[in-house]
Write a protein that holds these residues in place. Sequence first.
Motif, PDB file in Angstrom:
ATOM      1  N   GLU A  45     117.528 -16.947  49.266  1.00 17.44           N
ATOM      2  CA  GLU A  45     116.651 -15.138  49.004  1.00 17.44           C
ATOM      3  C   GLU A  45     117.067 -14.857  51.100  1.00 17.44           C
ATOM      4  N   GLU A  46     117.241 -14.103  51.295  1.00 21.34           N
ATOM      5  CA  GLU A  46     117.703 -13.098  52.463  1.00 21.34           C
ATOM      6  C   GLU A  46     117.353 -11.718  52.234  1.00 21.34           C
ATOM      7  N   GLY A  47     116.882 -11.819  54.167  1.00 26.49           N
ATOM      8  CA  GLY A  47     116.585 -10.813  53.987  1.00 26.49           C
ATOM      9  C   GLY A  47     115.009 -10.638  54.701  1.00 26.49           C
ATOM     10  N   CYS A  48     114.655 -12.618  54.800  1.00 30.34           N
ATOM     11  CA  CYS A  48     112.505 -13.214  54.713  1.00 30.34           C
ATOM     12  C   CYS A  48     112.694 -12.337  56.339  1.00 30.34           C
ATOM     13  N   LYS A  49     112.038 -11.530  56.278  1.00 24.60           N
ATOM     14  CA  LYS A  49     112.623 -10.863  57.594  1.00 24.60           C
ATOM     15  C   LYS A  49     110.397 -12.044  58.737  1.00 24.60           C
ATOM     16  N   GLN A  50     109.938 -11.333  58.074  1.00 24.09           N
ATOM     17  CA  GLN A  50     108.077 -12.411  58.282  1.00 24.09           C
ATOM     18  C   GLN A  50     107.890 -13.390  57.419  1.00 24.09           C
ATOM     19  N   MET A  51     107.207 -14.356  58.024  1.00 24.84           N
ATOM     20  CA  MET A  51     107.316 -16.033  57.288  1.00 24.84           C
ATOM     21  C   MET A  51     105.372 -16.071  58.289  1.00 24.84           C
ATOM     22  N   ASP A  52     104.164 -16.427  57.160  1.00 28.47           N
ATOM     23  CA  ASP A  52     103.404 -17.174  57.614  1.00 28.47           C
ATOM     24  C   ASP A  52     103.571 -18.748  56.767  1.00 28.47           C
ATOM     25  N   ILE A  53     103.530 -19.653  58.025  1.00 26.44           N
ATOM     26  CA  ILE A  53     103.209 -21.087  57.153  1.00 26.44           C
ATOM     27  C   ILE A  53     101.713 -22.059  57.734  1.00 26.44           C
ATOM     28  N   ARG A  54     102.007 -22.952  56.707  1.00 27.68           N
ATOM     29  CA  ARG A  54     100.636 -23.673  56.657  1.00 27.68           C
ATOM     30  C   ARG A  54     101.308 -25.084  56.231  1.00 27.68           C
ATOM     31  N   HIS A  55     100.066 -26.460  56.588  1.00 28.47           N
ATOM     32  CA  HIS A  55     100.489 -27.535  55.408  1.00 28.47           C
ATOM     33  C   HIS A  55      99.027 -27.561  54.609  1.00 28.47           C
ATOM     34  N   CYS A  56      98.882 -27.559  53.828  1.00 28.27           N
ATOM     35  CA  CYS A  56      97.576 -27.338  52.957  1.00 28.27           C
ATOM     36  C   CYS A  56      97.805 -28.639  51.339  1.00 28.27           C
ATOM     37  N   GLN A  57      96.882 -29.682  51.259  1.00 28.58           N
ATOM     38  CA  GLN A  57      97.259 -30.480  50.375  1.00 28.58           C
ATOM     39  C   GLN A  57      98.485 -30.975  49.664  1.00 28.58           C
ATOM     40  N   ALA A  58      99.034 -31.290  51.388  1.00 25.88           N
ATOM     41  CA  ALA A  58     101.011 -32.215  50.990  1.00 25.88           C
ATOM     42  C   ALA A  58     101.981 -31.448  50.736  1.00 25.88           C
ATOM     43  N   GLN A  59     101.222 -29.745  50.627  1.00 24.57           N
ATOM     44  CA  GLN A  59     102.506 -29.172  50.707  1.00 24.57           C
ATOM     45  C   GLN A  59     102.356 -28.038  51.740  1.00 24.57           C
ATOM     46  N   TRP A  60     104.208 -27.610  52.029  1.00 27.23           N
ATOM     47  CA  TRP A  60     103.665 -27.072  52.978  1.00 27.23           C
ATOM     48  C   TRP A  60     103.619 -25.029  51.977  1.00 27.23           C
ATOM     49  N   GLN A  61     102.822 -24.082  52.401  1.00 24.69           N
ATOM     50  CA  GLN A  61     103.020 -22.775  52.140  1.00 24.69           C
ATOM     51  C   GLN A  61     103.441 -21.753  52.763  1.00 24.69           C
ATOM     52  N   LEU A  62     104.231 -21.052  52.168  1.00 25.78           N
ATOM     53  CA  LEU A  62     104.896 -20.560  53.510  1.00 25.78           C
ATOM     54  C   LEU A  62     104.938 -18.649  52.549  1.00 25.78           C
ATOM     55  N   ASP A  63     104.145 -17.706  53.321  1.00 28.62           N
ATOM     56  CA  ASP A  63     103.594 -16.342  52.893  1.00 28.62           C
ATOM     57  C   ASP A  63     104.518 -15.710  53.312  1.00 28.62           C
ATOM     58  N   THR A  64     105.284 -14.812  52.830  1.00 30.79           N
ATOM     59  CA  THR A  64     106.976 -14.383  53.171  1.00 30.79           C
ATOM     60  C   THR A  64     106.686 -12.589  52.479  1.00 30.79           C
ATOM     61  N   THR A  65     107.973 -11.802  53.410  1.00 29.22           N
ATOM     62  CA  THR A  65     108.462 -10.829  52.863  1.00 29.22           C
ATOM     63  C   THR A  65     108.851 -10.793  51.369  1.00 29.22           C
TER      64      THR A  65
END
Length: 369
Positions: A124-144
Motif C-alpha cells: 500500500e503506497e501513499g500512506c501519509k498519516q498513521m496512528d499506532i497503538r498496541h492492544c490485546q497482543a496486536q499492533w493496530q494502525l489507522d492510516t489514510t
Amino acid sequence: MANYRPFDVVIVGAGPAGLALGTLLRPEQRVLVLERRALPASSPPIGESLPGAAAVLLQRLQLLAAFRESGHRERGAAVSVWDEDRPVWRDAIQDPAGPGWYLDRRKFEQMLRRRALDVGVTLEEGCKQMDIRHCQAQWQLDTTLGSFSAPVLVDATGRSGHLGRRLGLRRYADDPLLCLYCFLDQAAESQDATMRIQADSHGWWYTVNLPYGQRVLAYHMDVDDPLCRRLLRRPDAFLARAREHALLAEVLAGLAPARVRGRPAGSSLLEVEQLPKAGPGFLAIGDALLAFDPLASQGLFHSLASAASAAKAIESGLHQSLGAYQQEMQAVSQRYLWHLKASYQGPRRFSHSTFWQRRQQTANWGRMG
C-alpha cells in the motif's frame, strides 16, 4: 470502532529492507508493506555497491538469476589515496565471496518490488498519516489507506528510523557527515569499473562508473563546513574541486557539471537492546536499525542481511527469537564501528583539520558503541 484488516506482519517502509523481508516471509505469513511515497523518487538513489556475499541473499529471494541478467556492472579494482599521499590499488578478485557489483539502483529496487508483489505481499503506497497503538497482543494502525492490525510490526523506514522514534526508541546520530553527490553523463561505452577514493582536508571523495551511462561523484564532508554550502549550490565548483585531485581528474576530464544533491550520511544506530521497549512484536531492520557510513560500502548489503535475520526470528516466534536477533545485530554494530574507527584513523596528514579530528577522537566512537 475501526474494522481492522488482519495481517501477520506489517512492515512500514518499502525500501530494499522492507521488500526483502516481505518476500522472505511469504507465503507462510500474511504481509502488508506500507509506504509513505505514492510514486518512486524522481532522482536516482545514491548507494550503488553490493558485495559478492550478497549472492547468497539474492538466492534466498530467488532473484539471483534475474539479478545477473539485469546488466549490473561487476566491480573492478579500487584505488585510493588515503593513509598516504599516493595511490594504493586493491583488486576485487581478492574478495573470497567474489567481486560484487555496481548497481543500476533504480532497476534493482524495481526488481525487489516486482518479486514482493509476485509472492503475494500486499503493498500500500501513499500512506501519509498513521496512528499506532498496541492492544490485546496486536499492533493496530489507522492510516489514510485504511485500518490494519498484526502481532508483528517492523520499522523499515530507513535512516530516519521514524517508526522507532515514534514509539520512544533512542538513536545515536551525532555525526554531522553529509554526502554531496551528482550523476555525471558520460559515454555509455566507457568500461572503466575502477572505484576511486580520495581523502582531503575537508573529507573524502569517491567516484565510479555506473551501468547506465553515468558516473557518480560523491564528496563526504561535515554539514557545518562553510565549504559544504558553496559546493552544494555550485555544480561547477563541486566538479572543479574534485579535479584538483589527480586521481579523480583522470576520469572526470571532459564531463559537464550536474546538479549536486545532499543527504545525511553519518552513522546512525538504534539502541538494539531497547527494542522490547517499543512494545511486543516490534523489530527494526536496515537503515532504521543501523545506518552505515558510506565508507563501509555495506549499507545495501545490511538491508538484505538484516531482513533475512528478521525473517528467521519472525518465523521462529519473536517471543523466543528476539534475544538472538538483538545479539546478532549488536555484534554487527560493534564490528562495523571497530572497522570504521580504524579506517578514519588512516589519513594522519590531515589530523589538524576539523573533519578528521572529529573522527579520530575515540570518545565519539565510544558513545555509539
